[in-house]
Write an enzyme that holds these catalytic residues in place. Structure first.
Site, PDB file in Angstrom:
ATOM      1  CG  HIS A 297      -0.360   0.050   2.542  1.00  0.00           C
ATOM      2  ND1 HIS A 297       0.520  -0.892   3.033  1.00  0.00           N
ATOM      3  CD2 HIS A 297      -0.516   0.962   3.555  1.00  0.00           C
ATOM      4  CE1 HIS A 297       0.867  -0.577   4.268  1.00  0.00           C
ATOM      5  NE2 HIS A 297       0.258   0.547   4.601  1.00  0.00           N
TER       6      HIS A 297
ATOM      7  CG  ASP B   3       4.833   2.432   7.304  1.00  0.00           C
ATOM      8  OD1 ASP B   3       3.974   2.870   6.511  1.00  0.00           O
ATOM      9  OD2 ASP B   3       4.556   1.639   8.220  1.00  0.00           O
TER      10      ASP B   3
HETATM   11 ZN   LIG Z   1       2.804   0.318   7.919  1.00  0.00          ZN
HETATM   12 ZN   LIG Z   2      -0.138   1.421   6.546  1.00  0.00          ZN
END
Ligand SMILES: [Zn+2]
Ligand SMILES: [Zn+2]
Length: 301
Positions: free
Chosen positions: A60, A64
């Site tokens: 996604h 991060d």
């Molecule tokens: Zn994450």
């Molecule tokens: Zn996330």
């Protein structure tokens, strides 16, 4: 099957921990899964050859999980890569990467292929004769997929002594390994089970990060060899799970148990916790075979 954890902490990079990225080696493929900041440094530290990475899977578009991607794409260019790179990830990833390449006037010389995902049902994203990769739709704050990597069953193993006993010609070996029976010149049928052993058991790996607790994925990941499941929170903060779209260690273990997986690896820990062993302790109240991911750790199956 070998899994190298390059980073397994949530949120921001820190001096000694990295956000999510990992390398799965399966049947001669080197698959990069997620690409948080620091990924290319960790690839070097773990001596993973850049040129062997041909497919990158991005779950996604939270930072991060993909803020290391533009750096890696750019480094591949500086290293004079000429082989194609395939990036599988949510719709928008092409725009996010190509805008930066355009503004920095640094288009890749190597073929860069984006495979953008929008489906909310599981779908095959890569397949060859030995491996198949499917999405695992997850429930997070933004569109998110995990990935299921499965080996395909190989050929049956020929029992050389047996085929020589029957004086079977070598031209039939290939068909026998594929499961065919043999008819001898005198009409006798020799069953395949007598001439071969079954193929080696196949291995599978399910990567599930980031997601809130959701049982819909259980049929997809049923009986996998290894499940990596995010466990951002311990019980002390479990009230944050639903709001943030994340899971607790106990929720990850519950999924592992209900899916009857071989082994569970936990990761994506909130950086608020000092001692990640607590994740194992909590998860093991539900499911026995729990491993704790940490940056640089290697798991072999
Ligand atoms: Zn994450
Ligand atoms: Zn996330």
């Amino acid at each position: 099957m070998k899994l190298t954890i390059l980073g397994c902490y949530s949120a921001t990079p820190r001096t000694f921990t990295n956000p999510t990225s990992q390398v799965l080696e399966m049947n001669n493929h080197i698959f990069l899964i997620d690409c948080g900041e620091g990924t290319q440094v960790e690839l070097r530290r773990n001596k993973i050859k850049f040129s062997r990475i041909k497919h990158i899977f991005i779950s996604h578009l939270h930072g991060d999980h993909f803020f290391g991607l533009i750096g890696l794409v750019s480094t591949f260019r500086l290293l004079s890569r000429d082989i194609p790179l395939h990036i599988h990830g949510p719709k928008g990833i092409k725009e996010a990467i190509t805008l930066q390449l355009k503004l920095s006037n640094s288009w890749t010389d190597y073929p860069l292929h984006f495979h953008e995902l929008t489906n909310t049902e599981s779908e095959i994203v890569f397949e060859d004769e030995k491996v198949v990769v499917r999405t695992i739709p997850l429930q997070h704050r933004v569109y998110c997929n995990g990935f299921l990597f499965q080996e395909k069953p190989g050929d049956r193993t020929l029992l050389i002594d047996k085929v020589s006993d029957y004086d079977i010609d070598k031209v039939y070996y290939r068909a026998i390994k594929k499961g065919k029976d043999v008819v001898l010149d005198n009409g006798t049928v020799i069953s395949n089970e007598e001439l071969t052993d079954p193929p080696k058991p196949v291995k599978s790996y399910a990567f599930c990060s980031d997601t809130k607790y959701n049982e819909e994925k259980i049929p997809l990941i049923k009986d996998v060899t290894v499940l990596y499941h995010e466990s951002t929170f311990l019980e002390s903060h479990k009230h944050l799970c639903a709001k943030t779209g994340h899971s607790s260690a106990i929720e990850a273990a519950t999924i592992a148990k209900k899916a009857n997986v071989g082994s569970l690896i936990l990761g994506h820990y909130s950086t608020r916790y000092e001692n990640i062993e607590l994740f194992r302790e909590e998860a093991q109240t539900v499911f026995d075979d729990v491993e704790i991911a940490d940056d640089g750790k290697v798991f072999e199956y």
